[in-house]
Write a protein that holds these residues in place. Structure first.
Motif, short mmCIF file in Angstrom:
data_model
loop_
_atom_site.label_atom_id
_atom_site.label_comp_id
_atom_site.label_asym_id
_atom_site.label_seq_id
_atom_site.Cartn_x
_atom_site.Cartn_y
_atom_site.Cartn_z
N PHE A 150 20.48 39.61 36.84
CA PHE A 150 20.49 40.96 37.37
C PHE A 150 20.94 40.98 38.82
O PHE A 150 21.77 41.80 39.22
CB PHE A 150 19.10 41.60 37.25
N ILE A 151 20.41 40.07 39.62
CA ILE A 151 20.79 40.02 41.04
C ILE A 151 22.27 39.69 41.19
O ILE A 151 22.97 40.31 42.00
CB ILE A 151 19.90 39.00 41.78
N ALA A 152 22.77 38.75 40.42
CA ALA A 152 24.18 38.38 40.51
C ALA A 152 25.07 39.54 40.09
O ALA A 152 26.08 39.84 40.75
CB ALA A 152 24.46 37.16 39.65
N ASP A 153 24.71 40.22 39.01
CA ASP A 153 25.51 41.37 38.57
C ASP A 153 25.45 42.51 39.58
O ASP A 153 26.45 43.19 39.83
CB ASP A 153 25.01 41.87 37.21
N TRP A 154 24.29 42.72 40.19
CA TRP A 154 24.15 43.77 41.20
C TRP A 154 25.01 43.45 42.42
O TRP A 154 25.70 44.32 42.94
CB TRP A 154 22.69 43.92 41.59
N LEU A 155 24.99 42.20 42.86
CA LEU A 155 25.81 41.82 44.01
C LEU A 155 27.30 42.00 43.73
O LEU A 155 28.06 42.41 44.59
CB LEU A 155 25.53 40.37 44.41
N GLU A 156 27.71 41.65 42.50
CA GLU A 156 29.12 41.79 42.14
C GLU A 156 29.55 43.25 42.08
O GLU A 156 30.73 43.55 42.20
CB GLU A 156 29.39 41.11 40.80
N ALA A 157 28.62 44.17 41.88
CA ALA A 157 28.96 45.59 41.75
C ALA A 157 28.83 46.34 43.07
O ALA A 157 29.16 47.53 43.12
CB ALA A 157 28.06 46.24 40.70
N THR A 158 28.38 45.71 44.13
CA THR A 158 28.24 46.41 45.41
C THR A 158 29.62 46.69 45.99
O THR A 158 30.57 45.95 45.75
CB THR A 158 27.42 45.59 46.41
N PRO A 159 29.74 47.75 46.76
CA PRO A 159 31.04 48.06 47.37
C PRO A 159 31.58 46.94 48.24
O PRO A 159 32.78 46.69 48.27
CB PRO A 159 30.76 49.31 48.20
N ALA A 160 30.72 46.24 48.94
CA ALA A 160 31.18 45.14 49.79
C ALA A 160 31.85 44.05 48.95
O ALA A 160 32.91 43.54 49.32
CB ALA A 160 30.02 44.56 50.59
N ALA A 161 31.26 43.69 47.83
CA ALA A 161 31.84 42.66 46.97
C ALA A 161 33.15 43.14 46.36
O ALA A 161 34.10 42.36 46.23
CB ALA A 161 30.86 42.27 45.87
N ILE A 162 33.21 44.41 46.02
CA ILE A 162 34.45 44.96 45.45
C ILE A 162 35.57 44.94 46.49
O ILE A 162 36.71 44.65 46.18
CB ILE A 162 34.19 46.38 44.92
N LEU A 163 35.25 45.24 47.74
CA LEU A 163 36.26 45.23 48.80
C LEU A 163 36.60 43.82 49.27
O LEU A 163 37.70 43.60 49.76
CB LEU A 163 35.76 46.06 49.99
N LEU A 164 35.69 42.88 49.12
CA LEU A 164 35.96 41.52 49.57
C LEU A 164 37.02 40.81 48.73
O LEU A 164 37.75 39.96 49.23
CB LEU A 164 34.68 40.69 49.57
N ARG A 165 37.10 41.15 47.45
CA ARG A 165 38.08 40.48 46.58
C ARG A 165 39.51 40.70 47.06
O ARG A 165 40.23 39.72 47.29
CB ARG A 165 37.90 40.95 45.14
N PRO A 166 39.97 41.96 47.27
CA PRO A 166 41.35 42.12 47.74
C PRO A 166 41.53 41.62 49.18
O PRO A 166 42.57 41.08 49.51
CB PRO A 166 41.62 43.61 47.64
N ALA A 167 40.52 41.78 50.00
CA ALA A 167 40.63 41.30 51.39
C ALA A 167 40.73 39.78 51.41
O ALA A 167 41.53 39.21 52.16
CB ALA A 167 39.43 41.77 52.20
N GLY A 168 39.94 39.12 50.58
CA GLY A 168 40.01 37.66 50.50
C GLY A 168 41.34 37.18 49.97
O GLY A 168 41.90 36.20 50.47
N ALA A 169 41.88 37.87 48.97
CA ALA A 169 43.19 37.50 48.43
C ALA A 169 44.27 37.70 49.48
O ALA A 169 45.17 36.86 49.64
CB ALA A 169 43.49 38.32 47.19
#
Length: 65
Positions: free
Chosen positions: A26-45
């Motif tokens: 649950f914690i891992a899925d919640w972290l993956e769904a946070t706006p910060a995690a969603i924005l980090l993927r394209p920024a990291g790429a």
């Protein structure tokens, strides 16, 4: 594939109690769904590609071969 994947493929790890798996999942899925995690993927790429395109990285790759 996400950068914050904490629970995929490790369900057979010894020493973990089965009762903790749902909480960890649950914690891992919640972290993956946070706006910060969603924005980090394209920024990291973008930053990864930018770093690969710098003259120093190009020189290092050419000398490494």
């Amino acid at each position: 594939m996400s950068i914050l994947s904490l629970h995929h493929g490790d369900h057979g790890v010894h020493g973990d109690t089965p009762a903790l798996h749902p909480v960890r999942d649950f914690i891992a899925d919640w972290l993956e769904a946070t706006p910060a995690a969603i924005l980090l993927r394209p920024a990291g790429a973008f930053l990864t590609e930018w770093a690969k395109a710098t003259p120093l990285a190009i020189l290092f790759r050419s000398l490494h071969r």
